[in-house]
Design a protein around this motif. Sequence first.
Motif, PDB file in Angstrom:
ATOM      1  N   PRO A  48       0.800  -1.237   0.000  1.00  0.00           N
ATOM      2  CA  PRO A  48       0.000   0.000   0.000  1.00  0.00           C
ATOM      3  C   PRO A  48       0.826   1.277   0.000  1.00  0.00           C
ATOM      4  O   PRO A  48       0.458   2.262  -0.649  1.00  0.00           O
ATOM      5  CB  PRO A  48      -0.831  -0.136   1.282  1.00  0.00           C
ATOM      6  CG  PRO A  48      -0.977  -1.605   1.484  1.00  0.00           C
ATOM      7  CD  PRO A  48       0.325  -2.192   1.035  1.00  0.00           C
ATOM      8  N   THR A  49       1.946   1.277   0.706  1.00  0.00           N
ATOM      9  CA  THR A  49       2.763   2.494   0.775  1.00  0.00           C
ATOM     10  C   THR A  49       3.233   2.934  -0.605  1.00  0.00           C
ATOM     11  O   THR A  49       3.221   4.129  -0.927  1.00  0.00           O
ATOM     12  CB  THR A  49       3.977   2.263   1.693  1.00  0.00           C
ATOM     13  OG1 THR A  49       3.520   1.801   2.962  1.00  0.00           O
ATOM     14  CG2 THR A  49       4.759   3.554   1.880  1.00  0.00           C
ATOM     15  N   LEU A  50       3.645   1.983  -1.434  1.00  0.00           N
ATOM     16  CA  LEU A  50       4.111   2.334  -2.778  1.00  0.00           C
ATOM     17  C   LEU A  50       2.970   2.827  -3.656  1.00  0.00           C
ATOM     18  O   LEU A  50       3.161   3.718  -4.488  1.00  0.00           O
ATOM     19  CB  LEU A  50       4.803   1.137  -3.426  1.00  0.00           C
ATOM     20  CG  LEU A  50       6.215   0.830  -2.935  1.00  0.00           C
ATOM     21  CD1 LEU A  50       6.767  -0.410  -3.625  1.00  0.00           C
ATOM     22  CD2 LEU A  50       7.142   2.011  -3.183  1.00  0.00           C
ATOM     23  N   LEU A  51       1.780   2.246  -3.494  1.00  0.00           N
ATOM     24  CA  LEU A  51       0.627   2.743  -4.249  1.00  0.00           C
ATOM     25  C   LEU A  51       0.346   4.189  -3.880  1.00  0.00           C
ATOM     26  O   LEU A  51       0.090   5.034  -4.751  1.00  0.00           O
ATOM     27  CB  LEU A  51      -0.602   1.863  -3.985  1.00  0.00           C
ATOM     28  CG  LEU A  51      -1.938   2.391  -4.520  1.00  0.00           C
ATOM     29  CD1 LEU A  51      -1.882   2.642  -6.023  1.00  0.00           C
ATOM     30  CD2 LEU A  51      -3.066   1.423  -4.177  1.00  0.00           C
ATOM     31  N   GLN A  52       0.394   4.490  -2.586  1.00  0.00           N
ATOM     32  CA  GLN A  52       0.159   5.867  -2.154  1.00  0.00           C
ATOM     33  C   GLN A  52       1.214   6.804  -2.743  1.00  0.00           C
ATOM     34  O   GLN A  52       0.898   7.911  -3.200  1.00  0.00           O
ATOM     35  CB  GLN A  52       0.167   5.932  -0.628  1.00  0.00           C
ATOM     36  CG  GLN A  52      -0.242   7.285  -0.072  1.00  0.00           C
ATOM     37  CD  GLN A  52      -0.433   7.238   1.433  1.00  0.00           C
ATOM     38  OE1 GLN A  52       0.405   6.711   2.160  1.00  0.00           O
ATOM     39  NE2 GLN A  52      -1.539   7.777   1.911  1.00  0.00           N
ATOM     40  N   MET A  53       2.474   6.363  -2.760  1.00  0.00           N
ATOM     41  CA  MET A  53       3.537   7.177  -3.352  1.00  0.00           C
ATOM     42  C   MET A  53       3.312   7.392  -4.837  1.00  0.00           C
ATOM     43  O   MET A  53       3.551   8.479  -5.368  1.00  0.00           O
ATOM     44  CB  MET A  53       4.889   6.501  -3.127  1.00  0.00           C
ATOM     45  CG  MET A  53       5.368   6.500  -1.699  1.00  0.00           C
ATOM     46  SD  MET A  53       6.971   5.649  -1.541  1.00  0.00           S
ATOM     47  CE  MET A  53       7.267   5.824   0.222  1.00  0.00           C
ATOM     48  N   LEU A  54       2.838   6.351  -5.532  1.00  0.00           N
ATOM     49  CA  LEU A  54       2.566   6.465  -6.964  1.00  0.00           C
ATOM     50  C   LEU A  54       1.492   7.513  -7.232  1.00  0.00           C
ATOM     51  O   LEU A  54       1.626   8.348  -8.138  1.00  0.00           O
ATOM     52  CB  LEU A  54       2.134   5.108  -7.517  1.00  0.00           C
ATOM     53  CG  LEU A  54       1.700   5.077  -8.988  1.00  0.00           C
ATOM     54  CD1 LEU A  54       2.911   5.273  -9.900  1.00  0.00           C
ATOM     55  CD2 LEU A  54       0.995   3.760  -9.320  1.00  0.00           C
ATOM     56  N   LEU A  55       0.418   7.477  -6.442  1.00  0.00           N
ATOM     57  CA  LEU A  55      -0.707   8.392  -6.669  1.00  0.00           C
ATOM     58  C   LEU A  55      -0.347   9.836  -6.370  1.00  0.00           C
ATOM     59  O   LEU A  55      -0.966  10.760  -6.924  1.00  0.00           O
ATOM     60  CB  LEU A  55      -1.897   7.957  -5.807  1.00  0.00           C
ATOM     61  CG  LEU A  55      -2.535   6.608  -6.161  1.00  0.00           C
ATOM     62  CD1 LEU A  55      -3.623   6.258  -5.156  1.00  0.00           C
ATOM     63  CD2 LEU A  55      -3.102   6.629  -7.572  1.00  0.00           C
ATOM     64  N   THR A  56       0.638  10.054  -5.493  1.00  0.00           N
ATOM     65  CA  THR A  56       0.997  11.419  -5.103  1.00  0.00           C
ATOM     66  C   THR A  56       2.326  11.877  -5.709  1.00  0.00           C
ATOM     67  O   THR A  56       2.794  12.976  -5.394  1.00  0.00           O
ATOM     68  CB  THR A  56       1.082  11.532  -3.565  1.00  0.00           C
ATOM     69  OG1 THR A  56       2.029  10.577  -3.057  1.00  0.00           O
ATOM     70  CG2 THR A  56      -0.278  11.263  -2.931  1.00  0.00           C
ATOM     71  N   ALA A  57       2.926  11.060  -6.567  1.00  0.00           N
ATOM     72  CA  ALA A  57       4.213  11.413  -7.168  1.00  0.00           C
ATOM     73  C   ALA A  57       4.056  12.607  -8.105  1.00  0.00           C
ATOM     74  O   ALA A  57       3.011  12.774  -8.749  1.00  0.00           O
ATOM     75  CB  ALA A  57       4.779  10.224  -7.942  1.00  0.00           C
ATOM     76  N   PRO A  58       5.075  13.462  -8.196  1.00  0.00           N
ATOM     77  CA  PRO A  58       5.015  14.594  -9.135  1.00  0.00           C
ATOM     78  C   PRO A  58       4.756  14.109 -10.561  1.00  0.00           C
ATOM     79  O   PRO A  58       5.420  13.192 -11.048  1.00  0.00           O
ATOM     80  CB  PRO A  58       6.410  15.218  -9.004  1.00  0.00           C
ATOM     81  CG  PRO A  58       6.884  14.806  -7.647  1.00  0.00           C
ATOM     82  CD  PRO A  58       6.317  13.451  -7.408  1.00  0.00           C
ATOM     83  N   GLY A  59       3.780  14.703 -11.211  1.00  0.00           N
ATOM     84  CA  GLY A  59       3.435  14.329 -12.576  1.00  0.00           C
ATOM     85  C   GLY A  59       2.424  13.208 -12.684  1.00  0.00           C
ATOM     86  O   GLY A  59       1.902  12.946 -13.771  1.00  0.00           O
TER      87      GLY A  59
END
Length: 548
Positions: free
Chosen positions: A283-294
């Motif tokens: 889940p942590t990586l999914l959250q990072m993906l959704l909030t990543a720049p761009g």
Amino acid sequence: MPVRIIPPTPSAYVYPLLIKHLLHTSMTRAPDQEIVYRDLRRRTYREFRERIGRLASGLTQIGVDQGDVVAILEWDSDRYHECYFAIPMMGAVMQTVNVSLTPEDIAYTIVDSGATTVLFNADFAPLVAKLRPHLEAVRNWVSMLDRPDQPVTAMSVNAEYEALLSIGSPYFPFPDFDENAVATIFHTTGTTGRPKGVHFSHRQIVMHSMAVLVEYGLTPKHGRFHRDDVYMPMTPMFHVHAWGAPYTTTLAGCKLVFPGRYSPEIFVKLIASEGVTWTHCVPTLLQMLLTAPGSESVDLSRLRMVIGGSALPPSLARAAMARGIDVFGGYGMSETAPMLTTSHIKSKHLGGDFEEELRYRIAAGIAAPLVDLRIVDANMAEVPHDGEAVGEIVVRAPWLTTGYLNNPEASEVLWGGGYLHTGDVASIDADGYVRIADRIKDIVKTGGEWVSSIALENIIMEMPGVRKAAVIPIRDVKWGERPLALVIRDPEHPEAISEDDVRLHVASYVERGLISKIAIPENVTFVAELPLTSVGKIDKKTLRALYS
């Protein structure tokens, strides 16, 4: 009367389940399919097959023999993919080293595995130089360069990876041998003590690969996987064979995209540029993906994603589905290779009430083909399949590790009663859906009741103003244990929430009958960050130590 066995015809080929046989389909159906490494390299399956022959030949020339262990310290790359095949196919054993562990634990895992050869990305050269005096059994050191001018430091190596391939023959004669031969070793970190080594045979990896294809091919509508997919790992390749996906996707002949040293920005870039359709992560990586720049400008609507490692929070699932991602849960562990269940939703639950569909997407799912999954009480008696009664998940499947490396005592505990004990508390309903309540060690035992830390975390993360939450048990004189809620505020929320706001939010779920009153946390602590494990899960072991 004994079972009847008819001996095979003397000339018959008794087909062993070996990793080399996973290549037959892709080489027939997709020899010109692409294998991509970031924006640095682009090869075909035909070239991949030639290179694994060269790698095996080169390793043989520096003294690697059948049964030898070859340790890998590498980012998620096309070369790692080559090692996944060449090393076990030649009869040696591949150790995928968790490069996120402490140097002391990394050295321990390499010594524990008995590795005599180490392949390492030049990025890890300073680490390798530090480890080298402690790895007396290692005879061969092979560096792996992403760029010709990449420095390796002054330490001597036996060869550079591409130079090693240049001296090898593409026609290495990969032999047949016993399908029960060990193919891979890696170490899993537990709650106490040193990392424990798990091992998998050729037979187990082939059986797991086939079962994954069956599981993801049986689902009628969502979460399907097929040979036209474009696969990219978001789970590190050192972690449970990247959930077995590099083997499965190679068997299918998919386009493969390897992100290297992973970051959310790289994931976003490759999803857009390479058309990635299939991945997996915590889940942590999914959250990072959704909030990543761009990320907001990239179309994610073709992406299918299975979430494992820890529970998929409803709030995160909603956010992913709002971006068009076909997201759903799965369950397994390092010792199970890892697939045990997948939350492929039955057609009757799709396309109707959104919250009901969401409830099934975030479940652990239904047992995969060939998995004998039971939920039992302390006496190994099955609990009712009513979605309410809870017990420990115990399992059997053809691909489970048969024990821990060099640790017979822990192996017996793992396999007590002839079933592998997961240490997870769960319920199962009449449709076969498993829902994880908690890890046995993380559940809050308070006032004679069990409170699920996962359920309480999900409730808190539903609250506006919360970015992330973790719940752990802490000692209490009166109640035995009480829940401690550790909360990261959402900096973009207009008003900062208070401890009382969190308690009132949980109380509203008590009024709706969704959680017991005893779960309302008196103890709420706001934190700037939560520690993560080497694979991106919240590190509750560290939290328990910090707040004990």
